[in-house]
Design a protein around this motif. Structure first.
Motif, PDB file in Angstrom:
ATOM      1  N   PHE A  40       0.846  -1.188   0.000  1.00  0.00           N
ATOM      2  CA  PHE A  40       0.000   0.000   0.000  1.00  0.00           C
ATOM      3  C   PHE A  40       0.888   1.247   0.000  1.00  0.00           C
ATOM      4  CE2 PHE A  40      -2.627  -3.302   1.773  1.00  0.00           C
ATOM      5  CZ  PHE A  40      -3.922  -3.011   1.373  1.00  0.00           C
ATOM      6  N   GLY A  41       0.421   2.293  -0.666  1.00  0.00           N
ATOM      7  CA  GLY A  41       1.148   3.553  -0.656  1.00  0.00           C
ATOM      8  C   GLY A  41       0.522   4.547  -1.604  1.00  0.00           C
ATOM      9  N   GLY A  42       1.011   5.773  -1.546  1.00  0.00           N
ATOM     10  CA  GLY A  42       0.583   6.765  -2.510  1.00  0.00           C
ATOM     11  C   GLY A  42       1.088   6.390  -3.894  1.00  0.00           C
ATOM     12  N   ALA A  43       0.478   6.949  -4.922  1.00  0.00           N
ATOM     13  CA  ALA A  43       0.905   6.648  -6.290  1.00  0.00           C
ATOM     14  C   ALA A  43       2.384   6.951  -6.484  1.00  0.00           C
ATOM     15  CB  ALA A  43       0.051   7.442  -7.282  1.00  0.00           C
ATOM     16  N   ARG A  44       2.862   8.032  -5.869  1.00  0.00           N
ATOM     17  CA  ARG A  44       4.279   8.403  -5.984  1.00  0.00           C
ATOM     18  C   ARG A  44       5.160   7.355  -5.308  1.00  0.00           C
ATOM     19  NH1 ARG A  44       7.590  11.195  -2.576  1.00  0.00           N
ATOM     20  NH2 ARG A  44       5.844  11.589  -1.176  1.00  0.00           N
ATOM     21  N   HIS A  45       4.747   6.893  -4.113  1.00  0.00           N
ATOM     22  CA  HIS A  45       5.536   5.881  -3.400  1.00  0.00           C
ATOM     23  C   HIS A  45       5.621   4.586  -4.204  1.00  0.00           C
ATOM     24  CE1 HIS A  45       3.829   8.138   0.282  1.00  0.00           C
ATOM     25  NE2 HIS A  45       5.038   8.593   0.005  1.00  0.00           N
ATOM     26  N   LEU A  46       4.493   4.162  -4.748  1.00  0.00           N
ATOM     27  CA  LEU A  46       4.466   2.912  -5.509  1.00  0.00           C
ATOM     28  C   LEU A  46       5.335   3.009  -6.762  1.00  0.00           C
ATOM     29  CD1 LEU A  46       0.662   2.074  -5.166  1.00  0.00           C
ATOM     30  CD2 LEU A  46       2.561   1.016  -3.928  1.00  0.00           C
ATOM     31  N   ALA A  47       5.358   4.189  -7.367  1.00  0.00           N
ATOM     32  CA  ALA A  47       6.203   4.372  -8.551  1.00  0.00           C
ATOM     33  C   ALA A  47       7.679   4.329  -8.173  1.00  0.00           C
ATOM     34  CB  ALA A  47       5.864   5.699  -9.232  1.00  0.00           C
ATOM     35  N   LEU A  48       8.030   4.962  -7.025  1.00  0.00           N
ATOM     36  CA  LEU A  48       9.424   4.972  -6.587  1.00  0.00           C
ATOM     37  C   LEU A  48       9.923   3.568  -6.272  1.00  0.00           C
ATOM     38  CD1 LEU A  48       9.332   8.120  -4.253  1.00  0.00           C
ATOM     39  CD2 LEU A  48      10.662   7.898  -6.361  1.00  0.00           C
ATOM     40  N   ALA A  49       9.043   2.740  -5.700  1.00  0.00           N
ATOM     41  CA  ALA A  49       9.432   1.388  -5.294  1.00  0.00           C
ATOM     42  C   ALA A  49       9.083   0.349  -6.350  1.00  0.00           C
ATOM     43  CB  ALA A  49       8.759   1.027  -3.971  1.00  0.00           C
ATOM     44  N   GLY A  50       8.563   0.774  -7.487  1.00  0.00           N
ATOM     45  CA  GLY A  50       8.037  -0.131  -8.507  1.00  0.00           C
ATOM     46  C   GLY A  50       8.898  -1.331  -8.838  1.00  0.00           C
ATOM     47  N   PRO A  51      10.194  -1.162  -9.057  1.00  0.00           N
ATOM     48  CA  PRO A  51      11.030  -2.314  -9.442  1.00  0.00           C
ATOM     49  C   PRO A  51      11.107  -3.395  -8.364  1.00  0.00           C
ATOM     50  CG  PRO A  51      12.118  -0.228  -9.963  1.00  0.00           C
ATOM     51  CD  PRO A  51      10.927   0.106  -9.119  1.00  0.00           C
TER      52      PRO A  51
END
Length: 420
Positions: A40-51
């Motif tokens: 779970f996270g904000g859209a920005r957090h999920l993008a940063l951790a995407g890999p």
């Protein structure tokens, strides 16, 4: 020896992530994200951790509370929640910790925005006022505006720094130096400085911290760091607990961490406002039957940095209905009206404190009868002020104030004297 059960093992991980994304995470943090069934996270957090994400990525919905409920409902799975920087500094970690025991969480924080800002500026973090204006009224910065003070303020969006500059300038602190620090710790980091009254920064990023080096004009209305604000700081129509009486009243109310005050017959709201200024953990409800005065209380609260003051427009004791029970009650007006004192005492938590002031004989009679019944402390406060008298100076007495204070018994009906 304590038994280690499956329920007590961490199922929830909370990982702080910065603008540098996965590159700034420790191997342990990367492993927690990669092993999670749900992230779970904000859209920005999920993008940063995407890999790193192999499970189901779930962005926070609106309202945010629905996302918290979904995360809690996933208990039994491996759940990871991503947060900005330090999850326990105005972050989601504090929200989750109210419902999840510490031994069921594994938390790995990253540097907070305040830590990064202090590092960039070379400011000792322990000596700096730290204020979160994220999702809050910017007026909350008001009590921190002290000459020579350094402040770090977390804002809500790109317009936040301009709003802070406008407020600071309007209050007489226009010479204050402002440094805006954007997207700290990432490739888009930017640090720019200006002066509040000449704020000219544009295109400010939504993730920013404002650093203030406070400079006050000679006539700036600086809030004293003690109770008893000057009467001129409050808009009022004469219904105001005067400065000296107010200081003595706050002393009798004796604020303690996390307490809720009812200010009954609040007038200009001065007692409730100064109560809130004492400590950020405190809360207060100002109860005022006159609509114009109630509106004025809101204006005073906004101007003096406590916009979170709760205002109830209504006549006591009817206005007490459905209010949360108070830890402390102050009755500054309407104490002689039927049922007001009795209703306040009934609502007051056991062990709670009540202080009532009287300037009329009718209210004084009620306080005397209450003192005889409940005990406590009864005092007469008399003040005189020096005034001009035919070219010389003499004393002019103010109306005396009778003050009754007591502590509501916890179990027995024996009277208790207010320790304040």
């Amino acid at each position: 020896m304590a038994q280690d059960t499956a329920a007590a093992r961490p199922w929830l991980s909370i990982v702080g992530i910065g603008e540098d994304g996965a590159d700034g995470l420790s191997p342990a943090a990367c492993a927690l994200i990669g092993a999670a069934d749900r992230v779970f996270g904000g859209a920005r957090h999920l993008a940063l951790a995407g890999p790193l994400i192999t499970g189901t990525a779930t962005p926070w919905p609106s309202p945010f509370a629905d996302g918290i409920a979904a995360a809690l409902a996933a208990r039994g799975q491996k759940v990871c929640v991503l947060a900005s920087g330090d999850p326990f500094l105005h972050g989601v970690g504090a929200t989750l910790a109210r419902q999840v025991p510490a031994d069921e969480m594994h938390v790995i924080p990253a540097p907070s925005a305040f830590s990064l800002a202090a590092a960039r500026l070379g400011w000792p973090l322990a000596e700096i006022a730290q204020v979160s204006l994220h999702g809050r009224d910017i007026g909350r910065i008001r009590p921190a505006l002290q000459p020579g003070a350094r402040i770090l303020a977390l804002t809500s969006d790109g317009d936040g720094p301009r709003q802070v500059a406008a407020l600071v300038s309007a209050l007489g602190f226009g010479a204050t130096r402002l440094t805006v620090l954007e997207a700290l710790g990432g490739p888009r980091e930017r640090v720019r400085a200006t002066v509040a009254a000449q704020f000219d920064l544009d295109d400010v990023g939504p993730l920013n911290v404002v650093a203030l080096e406070v400079i006050a004009a000679a006539d700036a209305p600086v809030l004293p760091l003690t109770c008893g604000l000057p009467d001129a700081m409050f808009a009022h129509d004469g219904q105001l607990t005067k400065r000296e009486i107010r200081a003595m009243t706050l002393s009798a109310l004796a604020p303690r961490h996390g307490e809720l005050l009812w200010d009954v017959g609040a007038g200009a709201g001065s007692v409730a406002i100064e109560w809130l200024l004492t400590h950020p953990s405190l809360s207060a409800i100002a109860i005022e039957g006159h609509p114009t005065r109630a509106e004025r209380i809101g204006q005073n609260a906004q101007a003096l940095g406590v916009p979170h003051l709760d205002i109830v427009t209504g006549t006591a004791p009817e206005a007490f209905a459905d209010l949360p029970p108070p830890d402390v009650v102050f009755i500054g007006g309407g104490g002689s009206e039927p049922g007001v004192l009795e209703g306040a005492l009934a609502a007051l938590k056991p062990g709670g404190r009540l202080v009532a002031n009287a300037v009329t004989l009718e209210t004084e009679a009620v306080l005397l009868a209450s003192y005889q019944r409940w005990g406590g402390s009864l005092n007469r406060i008399a003040l005189s002020r020096a005034v001009a008298v035919k070219g010389m100076t003499g004393w002019r007495p103010a109306m005396p104030v009778t003050q009754w204070s007591m502590v509501k018994p916890v179990e027995s009906q024996e009277p208790m004297e207010n320790p304040a």
